[in-house]
Design an enzyme around this catalytic site. Structure first.
Site, PDB file in Angstrom:
ATOM      1  N   LYS A  23      35.856  40.743  63.405  1.00  0.00           N
ATOM      2  CA  LYS A  23      34.651  40.013  63.812  1.00  0.00           C
ATOM      3  C   LYS A  23      35.008  38.747  64.607  1.00  0.00           C
ATOM      4  O   LYS A  23      36.170  38.315  64.624  1.00  0.00           O
ATOM      5  CB  LYS A  23      33.836  39.677  62.561  1.00  0.00           C
ATOM      6  CG  LYS A  23      33.303  40.917  61.837  1.00  0.00           C
ATOM      7  CD  LYS A  23      32.394  40.539  60.661  1.00  0.00           C
ATOM      8  CE  LYS A  23      31.833  41.775  59.967  1.00  0.00           C
ATOM      9  NZ  LYS A  23      30.870  41.422  58.891  1.00  0.00           N
ATOM     10  N   TYR A  41      23.905  47.906  62.447  1.00  0.00           N
ATOM     11  CA  TYR A  41      23.400  47.234  61.252  1.00  0.00           C
ATOM     12  C   TYR A  41      21.931  47.591  61.004  1.00  0.00           C
ATOM     13  O   TYR A  41      21.170  46.749  60.512  1.00  0.00           O
ATOM     14  CB  TYR A  41      23.579  45.719  61.389  1.00  0.00           C
ATOM     15  CG  TYR A  41      25.003  45.233  61.192  1.00  0.00           C
ATOM     16  CD1 TYR A  41      25.782  45.670  60.123  1.00  0.00           C
ATOM     17  CD2 TYR A  41      25.569  44.312  62.070  1.00  0.00           C
ATOM     18  CE1 TYR A  41      27.084  45.222  59.937  1.00  0.00           C
ATOM     19  CE2 TYR A  41      26.884  43.858  61.880  1.00  0.00           C
ATOM     20  CZ  TYR A  41      27.631  44.315  60.811  1.00  0.00           C
ATOM     21  OH  TYR A  41      28.919  43.868  60.621  1.00  0.00           O
ATOM     22  N   ASN A  46      32.588  37.105  57.538  1.00  0.00           N
ATOM     23  CA  ASN A  46      33.557  37.639  56.576  1.00  0.00           C
ATOM     24  C   ASN A  46      34.656  38.487  57.203  1.00  0.00           C
ATOM     25  O   ASN A  46      35.147  39.430  56.623  1.00  0.00           O
ATOM     26  CB  ASN A  46      32.820  38.385  55.453  1.00  0.00           C
ATOM     27  CG  ASN A  46      31.969  39.518  55.987  1.00  0.00           C
ATOM     28  OD1 ASN A  46      32.006  39.797  57.190  1.00  0.00           O
ATOM     29  ND2 ASN A  46      31.228  40.185  55.128  1.00  0.00           N
ATOM     30  N   HIS A  68      34.669  44.188  59.464  1.00  0.00           N
ATOM     31  CA  HIS A  68      33.761  45.267  59.066  1.00  0.00           C
ATOM     32  C   HIS A  68      34.609  46.495  58.801  1.00  0.00           C
ATOM     33  O   HIS A  68      35.579  46.750  59.527  1.00  0.00           O
ATOM     34  CB  HIS A  68      32.762  45.592  60.185  1.00  0.00           C
ATOM     35  CG  HIS A  68      32.120  46.938  59.995  1.00  0.00           C
ATOM     36  ND1 HIS A  68      31.046  47.125  59.155  1.00  0.00           N
ATOM     37  CD2 HIS A  68      32.441  48.173  60.480  1.00  0.00           C
ATOM     38  CE1 HIS A  68      30.719  48.420  59.152  1.00  0.00           C
ATOM     39  NE2 HIS A  68      31.548  49.069  59.937  1.00  0.00           N
ATOM     40  N   GLU A  83      30.048  55.781  63.307  1.00  0.00           N
ATOM     41  CA  GLU A  83      30.451  54.524  63.952  1.00  0.00           C
ATOM     42  C   GLU A  83      31.555  54.759  64.989  1.00  0.00           C
ATOM     43  O   GLU A  83      31.547  54.146  66.060  1.00  0.00           O
ATOM     44  CB  GLU A  83      30.911  53.517  62.883  1.00  0.00           C
ATOM     45  CG  GLU A  83      29.743  53.054  62.032  1.00  0.00           C
ATOM     46  CD  GLU A  83      30.147  52.205  60.833  1.00  0.00           C
ATOM     47  OE1 GLU A  83      31.338  51.848  60.709  1.00  0.00           O
ATOM     48  OE2 GLU A  83      29.260  51.878  60.024  1.00  0.00           O
TER      49      GLU A  83
HETATM   50  N1  UDP Z   1      25.462  39.992  55.669  1.00  0.00           N
HETATM   51  C1  UDP Z   1      24.983  38.690  55.587  1.00  0.00           C
HETATM   52  N2  UDP Z   1      24.255  38.329  54.474  1.00  0.00           N
HETATM   53  C2  UDP Z   1      23.990  39.191  53.463  1.00  0.00           C
HETATM   54  C3  UDP Z   1      24.494  40.503  53.548  1.00  0.00           C
HETATM   55  C4  UDP Z   1      25.223  40.873  54.656  1.00  0.00           C
HETATM   56  O1  UDP Z   1      25.203  37.893  56.487  1.00  0.00           O
HETATM   57  O2  UDP Z   1      23.332  38.807  52.475  1.00  0.00           O
HETATM   58  C5  UDP Z   1      26.279  40.389  56.843  1.00  0.00           C
HETATM   59  C6  UDP Z   1      27.785  40.360  56.540  1.00  0.00           C
HETATM   60  O3  UDP Z   1      28.475  39.945  57.710  1.00  0.00           O
HETATM   61  C7  UDP Z   1      28.061  41.801  56.221  1.00  0.00           C
HETATM   62  C8  UDP Z   1      27.145  42.518  57.192  1.00  0.00           C
HETATM   63  O4  UDP Z   1      25.960  41.720  57.213  1.00  0.00           O
HETATM   64  O5  UDP Z   1      29.433  42.110  56.396  1.00  0.00           O
HETATM   65  C9  UDP Z   1      26.800  43.937  56.817  1.00  0.00           C
HETATM   66  O6  UDP Z   1      26.263  43.955  55.503  1.00  0.00           O
HETATM   67  P1  UDP Z   1      26.669  45.117  54.493  1.00  0.00           P
HETATM   68  O7  UDP Z   1      25.752  45.005  53.320  1.00  0.00           O
HETATM   69  O8  UDP Z   1      26.736  46.416  55.195  1.00  0.00           O
HETATM   70  O9  UDP Z   1      28.108  44.624  53.997  1.00  0.00           O
HETATM   71  P2  UDP Z   1      29.596  45.180  54.310  1.00  0.00           P
HETATM   72  O10 UDP Z   1      29.525  46.671  54.387  1.00  0.00           O
HETATM   73  O11 UDP Z   1      30.052  44.533  55.596  1.00  0.00           O
HETATM   74  O12 UDP Z   1      30.403  44.701  53.140  1.00  0.00           O
HETATM   75 MG    MG Z   2      28.231  47.898  55.441  1.00  0.00          MG
END
Ligand code: UDP
Ligand code: MG
Length: 154
Positions: free
Chosen positions: A9, A49, A112, A115, A126
């Site tokens: 990211k 997303y 974070n 991805h 994807e």
């Molecule tokens: N995200 C965020 N706030 C939240 C949940 C998710 O900003 O409360 C962002 C974060 O960068 C995350 C991405 O949205 O990595 C995708 O969310 P997902 O639930 O798919 O989490 P991941 O699979 O990345 O762990």
């Molecule tokens: Mg995810």
């Protein structure tokens, strides 16, 4: 062999720590098969997303993910989807397991670092979203036949 998609990211790119993330996966002997640095579009992010489209933080995600280039990569290995999810750690970096990428490199939920595709179906979707057939360029590691025991290779 199974493949998965990761995105390094914008925080990873702007902090110049992409090599640290990549080295963790290489040290685990997972194979990097495709890689490119790109500017993500809003349309790509809406598709990628889509499960978060109605969340209040969604515009912030788009803003963050387009704030700098990202590196898109496909990694290959036995059960690699699950293995890289484990190496990445849970979404909230403050609650991730120590030793995971998110724990070691981030204090944020949104910013974070990485991805990683959630499951095999998402991984295939994807990879098809971000890489075209012409970009596939296979190679063999010099020591590829030492990565797995014979019964693990199919
Ligand atoms: N995200 C965020 N706030 C939240 C949940 C998710 O900003 O409360 C962002 C974060 O960068 C995350 C991405 O949205 O990595 C995708 O969310 P997902 O639930 O798919 O989490 P991941 O699979 O990345 O762990
Ligand atoms: Mg995810």
């Amino acid at each position: 062999m199974q493949k998965t998609l990761i995105i390094l990211k914008p925080d990873t790119i702007t902090r110049w720590i992409s090599w640290k993330i990549i080295s963790r996966l290489e040290d685990k002997w997972i194979k990097l098969v495709w890689s490119k640095m790109v500017r993500l579009t809003e349309d790509q992010l809406k598709a990628h997303y889509s499960h978060l489209a109605d969340k209040p933080f969604f515009p912030g995600i788009v803003e963050f993910m387009t704030s700098a280039p990202v590196i898109l990569q496909v990694w290959e290995g036995k059960d690699v989807v699950e293995v890289i999810r484990l190496i990445a750690g849970v979404t909230n970096s403050r609650q991730a397991q120590p030793g995971t990428i998110r724990w070691d490199f981030s204090m944020s939920i949104g910013n974070n670092v990485i991805h990683a595709s959630e499951n095999l179906e998402a991984a295939n979707e994807e990879i098809a979203r971000f890489f075209s057939e012409e970009e596939i360029y296979s190679y063999a590691r010099a020591d590829e036949n030492m990565l797995y025991s014979p019964d693990e290779v199919n």
